[in-house]
Motif scaffolding. Sequence first.
Motif, PDB file in Angstrom:
ATOM      1  N   VAL A   1       1.803  10.401   7.068  1.00  0.00           N
ATOM      2  CA  VAL A   1       1.101   8.810   7.442  1.00  0.00           C
ATOM      3  C   VAL A   1       2.158   7.612   6.888  1.00  0.00           C
ATOM      4  O   VAL A   1       2.013   6.384   7.557  1.00  0.00           O
ATOM      5  CB  VAL A   1      -0.691   8.677   6.585  1.00  0.00           C
ATOM      6  CG1 VAL A   1      -0.714   7.513   7.407  1.00  0.00           C
ATOM      7  CG2 VAL A   1      -1.189   9.711   7.358  1.00  0.00           C
ATOM      8  N   MET A   2       2.332   7.337   6.172  1.00  0.00           N
ATOM      9  CA  MET A   2       3.713   6.533   5.839  1.00  0.00           C
ATOM     10  C   MET A   2       5.105   6.724   6.558  1.00  0.00           C
ATOM     11  O   MET A   2       5.275   5.458   6.596  1.00  0.00           O
ATOM     12  CB  MET A   2       4.272   7.022   4.212  1.00  0.00           C
ATOM     13  CG  MET A   2       3.218   6.079   3.195  1.00  0.00           C
ATOM     14  SD  MET A   2       2.799   5.787   1.573  1.00  0.00           S
ATOM     15  CE  MET A   2       4.269   7.686   0.646  1.00  0.00           C
TER      16      MET A   2
ATOM     17  N   GLU B   1      10.405   8.984  11.596  1.00  0.00           N
ATOM     18  CA  GLU B   1       9.183   9.761  11.253  1.00  0.00           C
ATOM     19  C   GLU B   1      10.342  10.726  10.270  1.00  0.00           C
ATOM     20  O   GLU B   1       9.985  10.704   8.885  1.00  0.00           O
ATOM     21  CB  GLU B   1       7.975  10.034  11.929  1.00  0.00           C
ATOM     22  CG  GLU B   1       7.337   9.210  12.222  1.00  0.00           C
ATOM     23  CD  GLU B   1       6.391   9.488  13.534  1.00  0.00           C
ATOM     24  OE1 GLU B   1       6.530  10.476  13.552  1.00  0.00           O
ATOM     25  OE2 GLU B   1       6.094   8.548  14.271  1.00  0.00           O
TER      26      GLU B   1
ATOM     27  N   LYS C   1       4.570   7.944   9.518  1.00  0.00           N
ATOM     28  CA  LYS C   1       4.016   7.021  10.712  1.00  0.00           C
ATOM     29  C   LYS C   1       4.125   5.291  10.602  1.00  0.00           C
ATOM     30  O   LYS C   1       4.395   4.726  11.466  1.00  0.00           O
ATOM     31  CB  LYS C   1       3.249   7.966  11.245  1.00  0.00           C
ATOM     32  CG  LYS C   1       3.269   8.949  11.137  1.00  0.00           C
ATOM     33  CD  LYS C   1       2.337   9.485  12.420  1.00  0.00           C
ATOM     34  CE  LYS C   1       2.061  11.298  12.523  1.00  0.00           C
ATOM     35  NZ  LYS C   1       3.225  11.577  13.466  1.00  0.00           N
ATOM     36  N   LYS C   2       3.783   4.942   9.534  1.00  0.00           N
ATOM     37  CA  LYS C   2       3.219   3.611   9.281  1.00  0.00           C
ATOM     38  C   LYS C   2       5.010   2.587   9.587  1.00  0.00           C
ATOM     39  O   LYS C   2       5.188   1.695   9.876  1.00  0.00           O
ATOM     40  CB  LYS C   2       2.744   3.404   8.067  1.00  0.00           C
ATOM     41  CG  LYS C   2       2.571   1.994   7.870  1.00  0.00           C
ATOM     42  CD  LYS C   2       1.306   1.764   8.422  1.00  0.00           C
ATOM     43  CE  LYS C   2       0.218   0.437   7.138  1.00  0.00           C
ATOM     44  NZ  LYS C   2       0.171  -1.065   8.504  1.00  0.00           N
TER      45      LYS C   2
ATOM     46  N   LYS D   1       0.924  -1.642   0.014  1.00  0.00           N
ATOM     47  CA  LYS D   1       0.026  -0.572  -0.016  1.00  0.00           C
ATOM     48  C   LYS D   1       0.807   1.174  -0.254  1.00  0.00           C
ATOM     49  O   LYS D   1       0.671   1.904  -0.249  1.00  0.00           O
ATOM     50  CB  LYS D   1      -1.144  -0.255   1.254  1.00  0.00           C
ATOM     51  CG  LYS D   1      -2.054   1.135   1.727  1.00  0.00           C
ATOM     52  CD  LYS D   1      -2.538   1.152   0.653  1.00  0.00           C
ATOM     53  CE  LYS D   1      -4.004   2.152   1.487  1.00  0.00           C
ATOM     54  NZ  LYS D   1      -4.641   2.829  -0.563  1.00  0.00           N
ATOM     55  N   CYS D   2       1.821   1.206   0.497  1.00  0.00           N
ATOM     56  CA  CYS D   2       2.540   2.442   0.505  1.00  0.00           C
ATOM     57  C   CYS D   2       2.968   2.596  -0.779  1.00  0.00           C
ATOM     58  O   CYS D   2       3.556   4.058  -0.900  1.00  0.00           O
ATOM     59  CB  CYS D   2       4.502   2.257   1.883  1.00  0.00           C
ATOM     60  SG  CYS D   2       2.997   2.094   3.409  1.00  0.00           S
TER      61      CYS D   2
ATOM     62  N   SER E   1       5.679   2.493  13.151  1.00  0.00           N
ATOM     63  CA  SER E   1       4.823   1.463  14.520  1.00  0.00           C
ATOM     64  C   SER E   1       4.630   0.145  13.583  1.00  0.00           C
ATOM     65  O   SER E   1       4.507  -0.372  14.092  1.00  0.00           O
ATOM     66  CB  SER E   1       3.337   2.520  13.967  1.00  0.00           C
ATOM     67  OG  SER E   1       3.200   2.194  12.637  1.00  0.00           O
ATOM     68  N   ASP E   2       4.911   0.102  12.316  1.00  0.00           N
ATOM     69  CA  ASP E   2       4.719  -0.854  11.779  1.00  0.00           C
ATOM     70  C   ASP E   2       6.230  -1.673  11.330  1.00  0.00           C
ATOM     71  O   ASP E   2       6.235  -2.628  10.250  1.00  0.00           O
ATOM     72  CB  ASP E   2       3.853  -1.391  10.769  1.00  0.00           C
ATOM     73  CG  ASP E   2       3.415  -2.597  10.160  1.00  0.00           C
ATOM     74  OD1 ASP E   2       3.921  -3.633  11.209  1.00  0.00           O
ATOM     75  OD2 ASP E   2       3.179  -3.407   8.947  1.00  0.00           O
TER      76      ASP E   2
END
Length: 195
Positions: A27-28, A82, A30-31, A1-2, A34-35
């Motif tokens: 958002v990416m 980030e 941060k993703k 998705k990214c 976080s992931d």
Amino acid sequence: KCLETLENFYSALSQKSVRYDNKSIQVMAKKIVSDWVNISRYLQFQINGKIQEDKVHLQAFNTAVFAVSIAKHFEFPDSIIELLAEAGFLFNIGISRVDKAILQKSGKLTHEELLTIRKYSLYSSNIIKSFTEPPKYLDRIIPQITEACDGSSFPRGFTRFQIHPFARIISAANTYCAMIAKRSYRDAKIPAMAL
């Protein structure tokens, strides 16, 4: 998705008069932080194989992932990680302003063509300034990513202590990714050799 989001973002850059909304990039970033478990699997896959595609958005994504890996290793705070991810995603968006014929040329570049390509980091900085919410510091860090510690590079010929440490991290990650990616003028290097 990214990767899909990043590819769409880079595609939108062909419309030079558009004002860009960079929320998807934030958002990416941060993703990725976080992931990290899943992202680190992707990283391991890239280390074990060679990056086969020579696409600007993929180079940016890989650079961001490797920069995050470096920052995680040194236990930087998430806010800095980030920022590095965003810088990795965005550092080469200015390439969209360079003539594709020059970028895809298989032979040696002329001096004029080389000078044209070297402007991409300044183009990237200008594009970032046009964002609806420009990321803090990135318009200053991104042009420095192409600098060399000995002052021999571009755009300003900065030396080691003039180059922001974050720019040096992104530069190292980008150099590694570039070395393990196949180019129109050379084969990909084996990851262990690139290190």
